[in-house]
Design a protein around this motif. Structure first.
Motif, mmCIF file in Angstrom:
data_model
loop_
_atom_site.group_PDB
_atom_site.id
_atom_site.type_symbol
_atom_site.label_atom_id
_atom_site.label_comp_id
_atom_site.label_asym_id
_atom_site.label_seq_id
_atom_site.Cartn_x
_atom_site.Cartn_y
_atom_site.Cartn_z
ATOM 1 N N SER A 22 0.843 -1.262 0.101
ATOM 2 C CA SER A 22 -0.124 0.136 0.053
ATOM 3 C C SER A 22 0.915 1.319 -0.027
ATOM 4 O O SER A 22 2.023 1.236 0.145
ATOM 5 N N LEU A 53 -11.008 13.573 -2.690
ATOM 6 C CA LEU A 53 -9.806 12.833 -3.145
ATOM 7 C C LEU A 53 -9.785 12.594 -4.597
ATOM 8 O O LEU A 53 -10.904 12.012 -5.042
ATOM 9 N N VAL A 55 -7.807 10.450 -7.037
ATOM 10 C CA VAL A 55 -6.978 9.527 -7.083
ATOM 11 C C VAL A 55 -6.829 8.553 -8.598
ATOM 12 O O VAL A 55 -7.821 8.555 -9.092
ATOM 13 N N LEU A 58 -6.881 4.075 -8.433
ATOM 14 C CA LEU A 58 -7.326 3.538 -7.502
ATOM 15 C C LEU A 58 -8.296 2.241 -7.458
ATOM 16 O O LEU A 58 -9.050 1.932 -8.283
ATOM 17 N N SER A 60 -8.308 0.672 -3.728
ATOM 18 C CA SER A 60 -8.442 0.226 -2.335
ATOM 19 C C SER A 60 -8.168 1.404 -1.750
ATOM 20 O O SER A 60 -7.313 2.288 -1.973
ATOM 21 N N LEU A 61 -8.895 1.770 -0.658
ATOM 22 C CA LEU A 61 -8.983 3.035 0.038
ATOM 23 C C LEU A 61 -9.432 2.850 1.606
ATOM 24 O O LEU A 61 -10.304 2.156 1.887
ATOM 25 N N ILE A 134 -4.363 7.998 5.348
ATOM 26 C CA ILE A 134 -5.234 7.506 4.266
ATOM 27 C C ILE A 134 -4.255 6.507 3.741
ATOM 28 O O ILE A 134 -3.266 6.711 3.386
ATOM 29 N N LEU A 136 -3.858 4.209 0.449
ATOM 30 C CA LEU A 136 -4.072 3.861 -1.000
ATOM 31 C C LEU A 136 -3.583 2.222 -1.316
ATOM 32 O O LEU A 136 -2.556 2.049 -0.654
ATOM 33 N N ASN A 137 -3.868 1.875 -2.471
ATOM 34 C CA ASN A 137 -3.391 0.478 -3.147
ATOM 35 C C ASN A 137 -2.147 1.147 -3.557
ATOM 36 O O ASN A 137 -1.821 2.127 -3.947
ATOM 37 N N ALA A 140 -1.541 3.852 -6.437
ATOM 38 C CA ALA A 140 -2.510 4.682 -6.487
ATOM 39 C C ALA A 140 -1.587 6.064 -6.547
ATOM 40 O O ALA A 140 -0.516 5.935 -5.687
ATOM 41 N N GLN A 141 -2.200 6.934 -7.088
ATOM 42 C CA GLN A 141 -1.415 8.272 -6.705
ATOM 43 C C GLN A 141 -2.630 9.457 -6.617
ATOM 44 O O GLN A 141 -3.452 9.519 -7.384
ATOM 45 N N LEU A 142 -2.108 10.291 -5.534
ATOM 46 C CA LEU A 142 -3.095 11.121 -5.130
ATOM 47 C C LEU A 142 -2.786 12.432 -6.031
ATOM 48 O O LEU A 142 -1.703 12.867 -5.998
#
Length: 267
Positions: A22, A53, A55, A58, A60-61, A134, A136-137, A140-142
């Motif tokens: 993650s 958010l 993402v 994405l 998974s969160l 938070i 994320l998987n 994933a990129q915020l």
């Protein structure tokens, strides 16, 4: 004793595996779009307060919430890709956020590789959600969130706060109006609050005072945070429209119209 050690080792291993697959986003990440009133400990005040958010990739969160989160749970609304808001109950500790509510008919399309997650507290009381991190998987990129060009500010009492509505503020007129116009919203509303600054129906202050504070009037009864701090309005998206729905409680306390028109909030 040996069995206990094995369980502890297994739990530690599972946590290490989860973190390795993650990526963690801390609350100070500039790409988290906060709206409403958050205190210095990353805790929510006022109904409707939350975050958005954006993402890429994405799947998974999860949200980890702190010990001062409303117990046993805090009521939250969740929208995935501008779909309808659904009700969640989040608790202190790690919370898996369901992502199977993707909208297929949204009037605000989202790129296939992107997800827009909107979360807000629904209650006018018992509405403290303290964000710790938070998760994320992996991969994933915020990304930055681009807000709407419309920003609605609502100030009101029970009619604006969603009192007695099953999904709270998410079913109240300010929220529904904002959704209809695809606008960002900020709601400062409290049931029983007078517009003038005086005690009304258990509220220690009126809206003309409390609007300028981070905390809603529930601070008075909060064992973890029973004080107020000045709100920094530079943190807000400047409103394009302001709506004030208040005064009914003033009338119940025999406050005349002349006094109401002199409150600083209306100047």
């Amino acid at each position: 004793m040996v069995s206990s050690l094995r369980v502890t080792f297994l739990m530690s291993t599972l946590v290490a595996i989860a973190e390795a697959t993650s990526n963690i986003v801390l609350p100070n990440n500039p790409n988290i779009w906060y709206h409403g009133r958050w205190d210095g400990g990353r805790g929510t005040w006022w109904t409707g307060t939350g975050l958005t958010l954006h993402v890429e990739g994405l799947s998974s969160l999860s949200l980890q919430l702190g010990a001062n989160t409303t117990q046993p749970t805090v009521a939250v609304g969740l929208s995935v890709n501008y779909g309808p808001f659904v009700d969640l109950k989040l608790a202190s500790g790690m919370n898996q956020i369901p992502l199977n509510n993707n909208s297929t008919s949204s009037s605000r399309p989202v790129k296939p590789s992107s997800s827009v997650i909107r979360l807000n507290v629904q209650g006018w009381q018992n509405n403290n959600m303290y964000l710790e991190k938070i998760v994320l998987n992996r991969g994933a990129q915020l990304a930055p969130y681009i807000p709407s060009k419309l920003a609605f500010q609502f100030i009101g009492d029970s009619l604006s706060a969603g009192q007695y509505i099953t999904n709270g503020v998410d079913g109240a007129w300010p929220f529904l109006v904002s959704e209809a116009f695809k606008a960002e919203q900020q709601i400062n509303a409290q049931p029983g609050a007078c517009l003038t600054d005086q005690v009304c129906w258990g509220n220690a202050h009126g809206l003309t005072y409390q609007f300028f504070k981070t905390e809603d009037t529930g601070y008075y009864y909060n064992p973890n945070h029973n004080f107020t701090t000045n709100w920094d309005f530079r943190r807000d998206l400047p409103p394009t429209h302001v709506f004030v729905e208040a005064g009914a409680n003033d009338n119940a306390y025999n406050i005349n119209g002349t006094a109401i028109t002199k409150v600083p909030l209306l100047k």
